[in-house]
Enzyme design. Structure first.
Site, PDB file in Angstrom:
ATOM      1  N   TYR A  49     -10.903 -48.983 -55.936  1.00 32.46           N
ATOM      2  CA  TYR A  49     -10.963 -50.914 -56.616  1.00 32.46           C
ATOM      3  C   TYR A  49     -12.615 -50.306 -57.139  1.00 32.46           C
ATOM      4  O   TYR A  49     -11.858 -50.901 -59.117  1.00 32.46           O
ATOM      5  CB  TYR A  49     -11.100 -51.483 -55.964  1.00 32.46           C
ATOM      6  N   SER A  95      -9.847 -61.999 -50.200  1.00 34.24           N
ATOM      7  CA  SER A  95      -8.668 -61.975 -51.204  1.00 34.24           C
ATOM      8  C   SER A  95      -6.656 -62.972 -50.554  1.00 34.24           C
ATOM      9  O   SER A  95      -6.433 -63.253 -50.909  1.00 34.24           O
ATOM     10  CB  SER A  95      -8.098 -60.889 -52.185  1.00 34.24           C
ATOM     11  N   ALA A 129     -11.288 -61.476 -58.626  1.00 39.38           N
ATOM     12  CA  ALA A 129     -11.796 -59.999 -59.603  1.00 39.38           C
ATOM     13  C   ALA A 129     -13.250 -59.617 -59.511  1.00 39.38           C
ATOM     14  O   ALA A 129     -13.648 -58.791 -60.208  1.00 39.38           O
ATOM     15  CB  ALA A 129     -10.712 -59.524 -60.430  1.00 39.38           C
ATOM     16  N   HIS A 165       4.033 -51.223 -50.141  1.00 38.56           N
ATOM     17  CA  HIS A 165       2.474 -51.132 -49.141  1.00 38.56           C
ATOM     18  C   HIS A 165       2.959 -50.602 -47.686  1.00 38.56           C
ATOM     19  O   HIS A 165       2.138 -51.442 -46.737  1.00 38.56           O
ATOM     20  CB  HIS A 165       2.516 -53.229 -48.889  1.00 38.56           C
ATOM     21  N   LYS A 179      -3.558 -56.729 -51.647  1.00 45.97           N
ATOM     22  CA  LYS A 179      -5.348 -57.766 -52.314  1.00 45.97           C
ATOM     23  C   LYS A 179      -6.586 -56.131 -52.405  1.00 45.97           C
ATOM     24  O   LYS A 179      -7.592 -56.235 -52.193  1.00 45.97           O
ATOM     25  CB  LYS A 179      -5.230 -58.794 -51.567  1.00 45.97           C
ATOM     26  N   SER A 180      -5.684 -55.063 -52.710  1.00 47.82           N
ATOM     27  CA  SER A 180      -6.784 -54.038 -52.420  1.00 47.82           C
ATOM     28  C   SER A 180      -6.462 -53.737 -53.821  1.00 47.82           C
ATOM     29  O   SER A 180      -7.309 -52.361 -53.867  1.00 47.82           O
ATOM     30  CB  SER A 180      -6.821 -52.602 -51.840  1.00 47.82           C
ATOM     31  N   GLY A 181      -5.495 -54.303 -55.096  1.00 44.54           N
ATOM     32  CA  GLY A 181      -5.709 -53.487 -56.315  1.00 44.54           C
ATOM     33  C   GLY A 181      -4.437 -53.485 -57.440  1.00 44.54           C
ATOM     34  O   GLY A 181      -4.525 -52.836 -57.487  1.00 44.54           O
ATOM     35  N   THR A 182      -3.654 -53.221 -56.639  1.00 43.29           N
ATOM     36  CA  THR A 182      -2.457 -53.201 -56.818  1.00 43.29           C
ATOM     37  C   THR A 182      -1.204 -53.394 -57.729  1.00 43.29           C
ATOM     38  O   THR A 182      -0.754 -52.434 -58.694  1.00 43.29           O
ATOM     39  CB  THR A 182      -1.196 -53.826 -55.913  1.00 43.29           C
ATOM     40  N   TRP A 216      -3.561 -54.480 -60.658  1.00 42.75           N
ATOM     41  CA  TRP A 216      -3.983 -53.358 -61.297  1.00 42.75           C
ATOM     42  C   TRP A 216      -3.578 -52.098 -61.750  1.00 42.75           C
ATOM     43  O   TRP A 216      -3.961 -51.484 -63.004  1.00 42.75           O
ATOM     44  CB  TRP A 216      -5.888 -53.487 -60.954  1.00 42.75           C
TER      45      TRP A 216
HETATM   46  P1  A3P Z   1      -9.460 -61.094 -55.751  1.00 45.27           P
HETATM   47  O1  A3P Z   1      -8.519 -62.284 -54.761  1.00 45.27           O
HETATM   48  O2  A3P Z   1     -10.640 -61.297 -55.171  1.00 45.27           O
HETATM   49  O3  A3P Z   1      -9.552 -61.869 -57.227  1.00 45.27           O
HETATM   50  P2  A3P Z   1      -3.024 -56.606 -55.261  1.00 45.27           P
HETATM   51  O4  A3P Z   1      -3.439 -56.654 -57.350  1.00 45.27           O
HETATM   52  O5  A3P Z   1      -3.359 -56.011 -54.735  1.00 45.27           O
HETATM   53  O6  A3P Z   1      -2.693 -57.935 -54.786  1.00 45.27           O
HETATM   54  O7  A3P Z   1      -4.796 -57.232 -54.753  1.00 45.27           O
HETATM   55  C1  A3P Z   1      -5.334 -58.840 -55.978  1.00 45.27           C
HETATM   56  C2  A3P Z   1      -7.008 -58.508 -55.994  1.00 45.27           C
HETATM   57  O8  A3P Z   1      -6.497 -58.173 -57.154  1.00 45.27           O
HETATM   58  C3  A3P Z   1      -7.117 -60.305 -56.227  1.00 45.27           C
HETATM   59  O9  A3P Z   1      -8.829 -60.212 -55.728  1.00 45.27           O
HETATM   60  C4  A3P Z   1      -7.123 -59.833 -58.337  1.00 45.27           C
HETATM   61  O10 A3P Z   1      -7.821 -60.975 -58.362  1.00 45.27           O
HETATM   62  C5  A3P Z   1      -7.261 -58.955 -58.265  1.00 45.27           C
HETATM   63  N1  A3P Z   1      -6.860 -58.696 -59.898  1.00 45.27           N
HETATM   64  C6  A3P Z   1      -5.571 -58.713 -60.146  1.00 45.27           C
HETATM   65  N2  A3P Z   1      -5.446 -58.082 -61.417  1.00 45.27           N
HETATM   66  C7  A3P Z   1      -6.816 -57.628 -61.615  1.00 45.27           C
HETATM   67  C8  A3P Z   1      -7.269 -56.218 -63.272  1.00 45.27           C
HETATM   68  N3  A3P Z   1      -6.834 -56.316 -63.448  1.00 45.27           N
HETATM   69  N4  A3P Z   1      -8.666 -55.699 -62.272  1.00 45.27           N
HETATM   70  C9  A3P Z   1      -9.089 -56.089 -61.701  1.00 45.27           C
HETATM   71  N5  A3P Z   1      -9.050 -57.092 -60.563  1.00 45.27           N
HETATM   72  C10 A3P Z   1      -7.762 -57.624 -60.253  1.00 45.27           C
END
Ligand code: A3P
Length: 321
Positions: free
Chosen positions: A220, A162, A289, A132, A70-73, A75
């Site tokens: 992020y 998240s 996001a 992870h 949940k920290s931007g993986t 993306w």
């Molecule tokens: P939120 O739940 O705050 O919306 P991970 O990819 O590590 O599982 O993290 C998921 C988080 O990244 C979620 O945050 C998700 O919405 C956000 N996210 C997914 N795709 C993204 C993107 N293309 N750009 C920015 N944030 C993104």
């Protein structure tokens, strides 16, 4: 638990059965975590991790994309995939338009070893692989191979929110049925998928100090506020720098647009698809996001608790969560 030799499925089952277990009460018995090498994990994922610890062979051109869930993986995977394949596809044909980023770049723990090996065999130059796994539990060959590592991290309060939604939706529970306060409490005590977030960050940070040239840390929120610079630096680090011509032609901006939340979250595959490898709806990876969404969930007391924890554990590291 130390790194253990497991020879067959039965031994794996027995090893896992002996581990401390935690049944997440707020998830009504749908989520059982096992504590292995000081972090909590789901059984199926843990099996892949233990297999990887025994048999995964890193190669020198592998680049590890490491993160706490949940920290931007998602993306980061989309960005790295787009950077390294930018010459293979015209813009309208990127596999990202029809494939979940997690299915473009495999993860240790999510895919099985055979799938990852096949992928390594197919790649020739840069081979991104994500995970992870906390740094101290990475397969030995990753640690000895001196591969490059990218680590993405994010504001802890937003990670908690998240995580809450992701796991709650995985368990098919409504917000009424899965109280946020209980989720917060477990997370605060390090009982969450992949264990204590602060320890996860500290593990990778320590490793980055030991091998600074091989590490690239991204926040992020920085990627959000200054994507152009951060994508440029990321591309340089993984060995695919943009040429001046590419910069002038807007290639960086096109990649940012392709990988943006707005674009990816509106694609059919990410709205209604489901991954074969890790069967949760793809839409779960794309929620909101937003930076600072935690303010909609945290009480003042929760916020102070996290501030205090961060102050105690991360002050002096230069990391701002
Ligand atoms: P939120 O739940 O705050 O919306 P991970 O990819 O590590 O599982 O993290 C998921 C988080 O990244 C979620 O945050 C998700 O919405 C956000 N996210 C997914 N795709 C993204 C993107 N293309 N750009 C920015 N944030 C993104």
């Amino acid at each position: 638990t130390t790194k253990t030799e497991v020879k067959c499925d039965k031994e794996m089952e027995e090893l896992i059965k002996r581990l401390p277990q935690h049944n997440c009460r707020w998830l009504k018995g749908t989520f059982i975590l096992y504590k292995y090498q000081d972090f909590w994990c789901l059984e199926n994922v843990l099996k892949e991790i233990i297999s990887a610890q025994q048999s995964f062979k890193a190669r020198s051109n592998d680049v590890f994309l490491c993160s706490y869930p949940k920290s931007g993986t998602t993306w980061l995977k989309a960005l790295v995939f787009s950077i390294i394949t930018r010459e293979n596809f015209v813009k309208s044909m990127s596999p990202l338009l029809t494939t979940l980023p997690h299915d473009c770049i495999p993860s240790i723990g999510r895919a099985n070893l055979h799938q990852i090996q096949q992928y390594q065999n197919k790649s020739c130059f840069t081979t991104p692989i994500s995970t992870h796994i906390p740094h101290h539990s990475l397969p030995e060959s990753i640690l000895t191979s001196n591969c490059k590592m990218v680590y993405i991290y994010r504001n802890m309060k937003d990670v908690i929110v998240s995580y809450y939604h992701f796991v709650r939706e995985m368990s098919k529970l409504s917000m009424e049925d899965a109280p946020f306060e209980e989720a917060f409490d477990e997370f605060y005590h390090g009982i969450s998928y992949f264990g204590s977030y602060v320890n996860h960050i500290l593990g990778y940070r320590k490793a980055s100090l030991e091998r600074p040239k091989m590490f690239h840390l991204i926040k992020y929120e920085d990627m959000k506020s200054n994507p152009t610079n951060n994508v440029k630096r990321l591309a340089e680090f993984i060995g695919h720098p943009f040429t001046i011509e590419e910069e002038k032609a807007g290639v960086i901006e096109n990649i940012i647009k392709l990988c943006s939340f707005e674009n990816l979250s509106n694609l059919e595959v990410n709205k209604s698809g489901s991954s074969k490898i890790f069967p949760v709806g793809n839409r779960l990876y794309f929620r909101k996001a937003e930076v600072g969404d935690w303010k909609n969930y945290f009480t003042d007391e929760m916020s102070e608790k996290i501030d205090k924890l961060i102050d105690e554990k991360l002050s002096g590291t230069g990391l701002v969560l």
